[in-house]
Scaffold this motif. Sequence first.
Motif, PDB file in Angstrom:
ATOM      1  N   MET A   1       0.852  -1.202   0.000  1.00 35.30           N
ATOM      2  CA  MET A   1       0.000   0.000   0.000  1.00 35.30           C
ATOM      3  C   MET A   1       0.882   1.244   0.000  1.00 35.30           C
ATOM      4  SD  MET A   1      -3.038   0.967   2.678  1.00 35.30           S
ATOM      5  CE  MET A   1      -4.032  -0.414   2.167  1.00 35.30           C
ATOM      6  N   ASP A   2       0.699   2.186  -0.919  1.00 37.02           N
ATOM      7  CA  ASP A   2       1.492   3.398  -1.011  1.00 37.02           C
ATOM      8  C   ASP A   2       1.185   4.317   0.159  1.00 37.02           C
ATOM      9  OD1 ASP A   2       2.543   2.494  -3.362  1.00 37.02           O
ATOM     10  OD2 ASP A   2       1.013   3.472  -4.609  1.00 37.02           O
ATOM     11  N   VAL A   3       2.137   5.246   0.376  1.00 33.61           N
ATOM     12  CA  VAL A   3       1.965   6.162   1.498  1.00 33.61           C
ATOM     13  C   VAL A   3       0.680   6.954   1.363  1.00 33.61           C
ATOM     14  CG1 VAL A   3       2.918   8.197   2.617  1.00 33.61           C
ATOM     15  CG2 VAL A   3       4.433   6.332   1.953  1.00 33.61           C
ATOM     16  N   ASP A   4       0.369   7.413   0.155  1.00 30.10           N
ATOM     17  CA  ASP A   4      -0.800   8.248  -0.002  1.00 30.10           C
ATOM     18  C   ASP A   4      -2.102   7.450   0.080  1.00 30.10           C
ATOM     19  OD1 ASP A   4       0.320   7.341  -2.626  1.00 30.10           O
ATOM     20  OD2 ASP A   4      -1.631   8.027  -3.312  1.00 30.10           O
ATOM     21  N   GLU A   5      -1.998   6.108   0.084  1.00 29.81           N
ATOM     22  CA  GLU A   5      -3.191   5.279   0.197  1.00 29.81           C
ATOM     23  C   GLU A   5      -3.433   4.802   1.615  1.00 29.81           C
ATOM     24  OE1 GLU A   5      -5.475   4.642  -2.078  1.00 29.81           O
ATOM     25  OE2 GLU A   5      -4.430   5.923  -3.494  1.00 29.81           O
ATOM     26  N   GLU A   6      -2.504   5.095   2.526  1.00 30.25           N
ATOM     27  CA  GLU A   6      -2.678   4.639   3.901  1.00 30.25           C
ATOM     28  C   GLU A   6      -3.829   5.371   4.558  1.00 30.25           C
ATOM     29  OE1 GLU A   6       0.915   4.985   6.053  1.00 30.25           O
ATOM     30  OE2 GLU A   6       2.056   3.694   4.720  1.00 30.25           O
ATOM     31  N   THR A   7      -4.549   4.652   5.395  1.00 32.08           N
ATOM     32  CA  THR A   7      -5.668   5.259   6.108  1.00 32.08           C
ATOM     33  C   THR A   7      -5.151   6.089   7.273  1.00 32.08           C
ATOM     34  OG1 THR A   7      -7.046   3.385   5.526  1.00 32.08           O
ATOM     35  CG2 THR A   7      -7.818   4.806   7.318  1.00 32.08           C
ATOM     36  N   ALA A   8      -5.614   7.318   7.389  1.00 27.71           N
ATOM     37  CA  ALA A   8      -5.245   8.177   8.504  1.00 27.71           C
ATOM     38  C   ALA A   8      -6.158   7.886   9.684  1.00 27.71           C
ATOM     39  CB  ALA A   8      -5.355   9.647   8.091  1.00 27.71           C
ATOM     40  N   PRO A   9      -5.699   8.185  10.902  1.00 31.24           N
ATOM     41  CA  PRO A   9      -6.550   7.971  12.078  1.00 31.24           C
ATOM     42  C   PRO A   9      -7.878   8.713  11.942  1.00 31.24           C
ATOM     43  CG  PRO A   9      -4.309   8.485  12.722  1.00 31.24           C
ATOM     44  CD  PRO A   9      -4.378   8.714  11.251  1.00 31.24           C
ATOM     45  N   SER A  10      -8.978   8.077  12.340  1.00 30.02           N
ATOM     46  CA  SER A  10     -10.293   8.691  12.188  1.00 30.02           C
ATOM     47  C   SER A  10     -11.066   8.718  13.504  1.00 30.02           C
ATOM     48  CB  SER A  10     -11.119   7.926  11.144  1.00 30.02           C
ATOM     49  OG  SER A  10     -11.236   6.565  11.515  1.00 30.02           O
ATOM     50  N   TYR A  20     -10.718   8.404   5.925  1.00 28.64           N
ATOM     51  CA  TYR A  20      -9.649   9.391   5.987  1.00 28.64           C
ATOM     52  C   TYR A  20      -8.380   8.803   5.372  1.00 28.64           C
ATOM     53  CZ  TYR A  20     -12.187  12.696   8.893  1.00 28.64           C
ATOM     54  OH  TYR A  20     -13.077  13.632   9.356  1.00 28.64           O
ATOM     55  N   ARG A  21      -7.744   9.623   4.536  1.00 29.72           N
ATOM     56  CA  ARG A  21      -6.502   9.192   3.905  1.00 29.72           C
ATOM     57  C   ARG A  21      -5.454  10.297   4.021  1.00 29.72           C
ATOM     58  NH1 ARG A  21      -7.508   5.270  -1.201  1.00 29.72           N
ATOM     59  NH2 ARG A  21      -9.174   4.024  -0.300  1.00 29.72           N
ATOM     60  N   TYR A  22      -4.189   9.850   3.984  1.00 27.89           N
ATOM     61  CA  TYR A  22      -3.094  10.814   4.015  1.00 27.89           C
ATOM     62  C   TYR A  22      -2.875  11.386   2.616  1.00 27.89           C
ATOM     63  CZ  TYR A  22      -1.708   9.435   8.733  1.00 27.89           C
ATOM     64  OH  TYR A  22      -1.681   9.209  10.078  1.00 27.89           O
ATOM     65  N   LEU A  23      -2.766  12.701   2.567  1.00 31.00           N
ATOM     66  CA  LEU A  23      -2.551  13.393   1.302  1.00 31.00           C
ATOM     67  C   LEU A  23      -1.072  13.730   1.149  1.00 31.00           C
ATOM     68  CD1 LEU A  23      -3.927  14.778  -1.179  1.00 31.00           C
ATOM     69  CD2 LEU A  23      -4.014  16.871   0.206  1.00 31.00           C
ATOM     70  N   ASN A 259     -11.557  18.883   1.191  1.00 34.88           N
ATOM     71  CA  ASN A 259     -12.567  18.450   2.155  1.00 34.88           C
ATOM     72  C   ASN A 259     -13.781  19.365   2.139  1.00 34.88           C
ATOM     73  OD1 ASN A 259     -10.947  16.319   2.927  1.00 34.88           O
ATOM     74  ND2 ASN A 259     -10.096  17.374   4.711  1.00 34.88           N
ATOM     75  N   SER A 260     -13.534  20.679   1.978  1.00 34.98           N
ATOM     76  CA  SER A 260     -14.652  21.619   1.912  1.00 34.98           C
ATOM     77  C   SER A 260     -15.490  21.371   0.668  1.00 34.98           C
ATOM     78  CB  SER A 260     -14.125  23.065   1.912  1.00 34.98           C
ATOM     79  OG  SER A 260     -13.453  23.356   3.110  1.00 34.98           O
ATOM     80  N   TRP A 261     -14.813  21.053  -0.443  1.00 34.69           N
ATOM     81  CA  TRP A 261     -15.544  20.787  -1.683  1.00 34.69           C
ATOM     82  C   TRP A 261     -16.334  19.483  -1.582  1.00 34.69           C
ATOM     83  CZ3 TRP A 261     -14.324  17.566  -6.257  1.00 34.69           C
ATOM     84  CH2 TRP A 261     -15.189  17.813  -7.315  1.00 34.69           C
ATOM     85  N   ARG A 294     -17.320   7.694   2.318  1.00 34.58           N
ATOM     86  CA  ARG A 294     -17.042   9.082   1.955  1.00 34.58           C
ATOM     87  C   ARG A 294     -15.561   9.376   2.210  1.00 34.58           C
ATOM     88  NH1 ARG A 294     -20.910  10.630   6.294  1.00 34.58           N
ATOM     89  NH2 ARG A 294     -20.148  12.762   6.104  1.00 34.58           N
ATOM     90  N   VAL A 295     -14.980  10.223   1.368  1.00 35.00           N
ATOM     91  CA  VAL A 295     -13.542  10.481   1.404  1.00 35.00           C
ATOM     92  C   VAL A 295     -13.248  11.807   2.102  1.00 35.00           C
ATOM     93  CG1 VAL A 295     -11.449  10.778   0.018  1.00 35.00           C
ATOM     94  CG2 VAL A 295     -13.258   9.245  -0.761  1.00 35.00           C
ATOM     95  N   ARG A 296     -12.179  11.803   2.939  1.00 33.67           N
ATOM     96  CA  ARG A 296     -11.624  13.026   3.500  1.00 33.67           C
ATOM     97  C   ARG A 296     -10.097  12.874   3.549  1.00 33.67           C
ATOM     98  NH1 ARG A 296     -16.060  14.197   2.652  1.00 33.67           N
ATOM     99  NH2 ARG A 296     -17.556  15.379   3.933  1.00 33.67           N
ATOM    100  N   TRP A 297      -9.411  14.027   3.519  1.00 30.92           N
ATOM    101  CA  TRP A 297      -7.950  14.002   3.477  1.00 30.92           C
ATOM    102  C   TRP A 297      -7.359  14.629   4.736  1.00 30.92           C
ATOM    103  CZ3 TRP A 297      -6.007  11.017  -0.116  1.00 30.92           C
ATOM    104  CH2 TRP A 297      -6.704  10.837  -1.311  1.00 30.92           C
ATOM    105  N   ARG A 298      -6.221  14.066   5.142  1.00 33.66           N
ATOM    106  CA  ARG A 298      -5.427  14.620   6.238  1.00 33.66           C
ATOM    107  C   ARG A 298      -3.963  14.660   5.824  1.00 33.66           C
ATOM    108  NH1 ARG A 298      -8.009  11.554  11.554  1.00 33.66           N
ATOM    109  NH2 ARG A 298      -9.761  12.975  11.851  1.00 33.66           N
ATOM    110  N   VAL A 299      -3.165  15.424   6.589  1.00 28.87           N
ATOM    111  CA  VAL A 299      -1.726  15.541   6.330  1.00 28.87           C
ATOM    112  C   VAL A 299      -0.992  14.826   7.457  1.00 28.87           C
ATOM    113  CG1 VAL A 299       0.206  17.126   5.993  1.00 28.87           C
ATOM    114  CG2 VAL A 299      -2.074  17.740   5.156  1.00 28.87           C
TER     115      VAL A 299
END
Length: 535
Positions: A1-10, A20-23, A259-261, A294-299
Amino acid sequence: MDVDEETAPSSTTPDDNIRYRYLTFDTALAPVTAPIILQGRIEKQLLPPDLSSLTDPFGWSQARKSTLLTLSCVATTFTAYAGGCYATPIPQMASYWHLSETSLDSGLLIFTVGFALAPMILAPLSEINGRRPIFLTTGVLFVVFSICCGVTKSFAGMMVSRFLAGCAGSTFSAIIGGVVADMYRREDRNTPMTFFTTFVVIGCGLGPLVSGYISQNASWRWVFYASALEIAVVVLAMLFFFKETRGNIALRKKADLLNSWYQACEDAGHPVLDVDVNVPSEKNQSARQTRLARVRWRVRADVERQSIRQMIQASLYLPFYLLFTEPVVFFFSLWMAFAWAILWIMYGALPEMYQSVYGFDQQQQGATFASVIVGAIVSAVFSIVYENYHTRTGIANSTPEQRLYFPATGSILLPIGLFWFGWTSREDIHWIVPTLAVCCLTMGIFSIILAVVNYLADTYHQYSSSAMAAMSFCRNIAGGAFAMFTRQIFQGLGWGGGSSMLGGVAILLSLVPWVLIAYGPRIRARSKFASELVG
């Protein structure tokens, strides 16, 4: 799994249907059709945000990087200028307040104390909130406190203003290294860092040079007004042309816009969905199933970073821990502190020597600091040529010790210049001779700065900021402290004796890089902070 595909803490959201995914800058965003919504009786397309400006600073064009680097270096020049411009009008200020010139020398020390302390708080804030807001805020304060230096009616007011000006101006020196690291990868940083070092040393020479002219032809207060005006111009240029260089800030803005969009799309009845493969099966909790989420992004940097309090605590603690537990940091900080102290000693020594020996007026005394500027420029040219040679031969990417040979050799120019200056400062020898000696010792100081900065960066990697903070603290405190004793050194020992004493110390300290060239790998192997580089 690539870094940008890893699930971020939710865990911070109660909605389990949000994925939630890392952007990252390399994240491939799936194309989403802009939904058509009905506002009143008018159909309107909900267009996605414009993300074109939120790109990876490493991938910026060379023209853009050069513009930001130039702005940063010019700001650094005028910061160093503000530190040194105080020295030339000391006789007028001493007469105005009926104090000794030695008492006025404390204005040099108090500036460097602020310069040393403030970055330990401001640097972590720039990591979180970005370089640009810190530069603009402290830049405005720098202008204000520089004006305060000019308008104050009391010596105490001057000391307070100088301290606060040092605190505010410190960001333009301490954080510029971070700006370079934001835009240039390790193998590309030597030339930008050389330019940065060049502009720092040029500023050190430019301050007394310009203030000498101002002091002789106008009130001493105009020395500080001129400094404030120069910084104001730089801050104004930064307001319009300096773009944020911190990559995590751009990613944070990008994630917020997306995320706002996405939320707006959901509110319009068109949610952005993705496949979630990490959902427990309702029939078998040990099994996994897929569903739409539903998708959301985190850093990642925002999720994993410490709190501001923890970062400031680490910024205050770790540099001093490294200073007293790491021999490399201790001795390199000592070497750098002494070299920087010599530069600040020149603020008091050159005007005094050229006035007492050659009868120079203030304007002529200031003009002799052009030798510092020339030494910095010549050193920069040699350094860039040498680094380009090493890059072509592949040596530049080898061990940290191999990068020490050139600056270690160049550092010998510091003791040579000190002896040369001390024993040629006589009426029967033309003034150009000791002036050339100052150019020579400046080249030695330049070599020491490059050696220390490059070796600490190459050796300590993620701890390099703390190692350099320790070095910077020692450098600034030593510079101001030595400036307090310049008159006593040369009045007690004479120009030859005082310079010879300093030259002898410089010779001893010039052994530091050669010890590391010989034993560096073994020393690094015993360090828990640098051992990872030993291979």
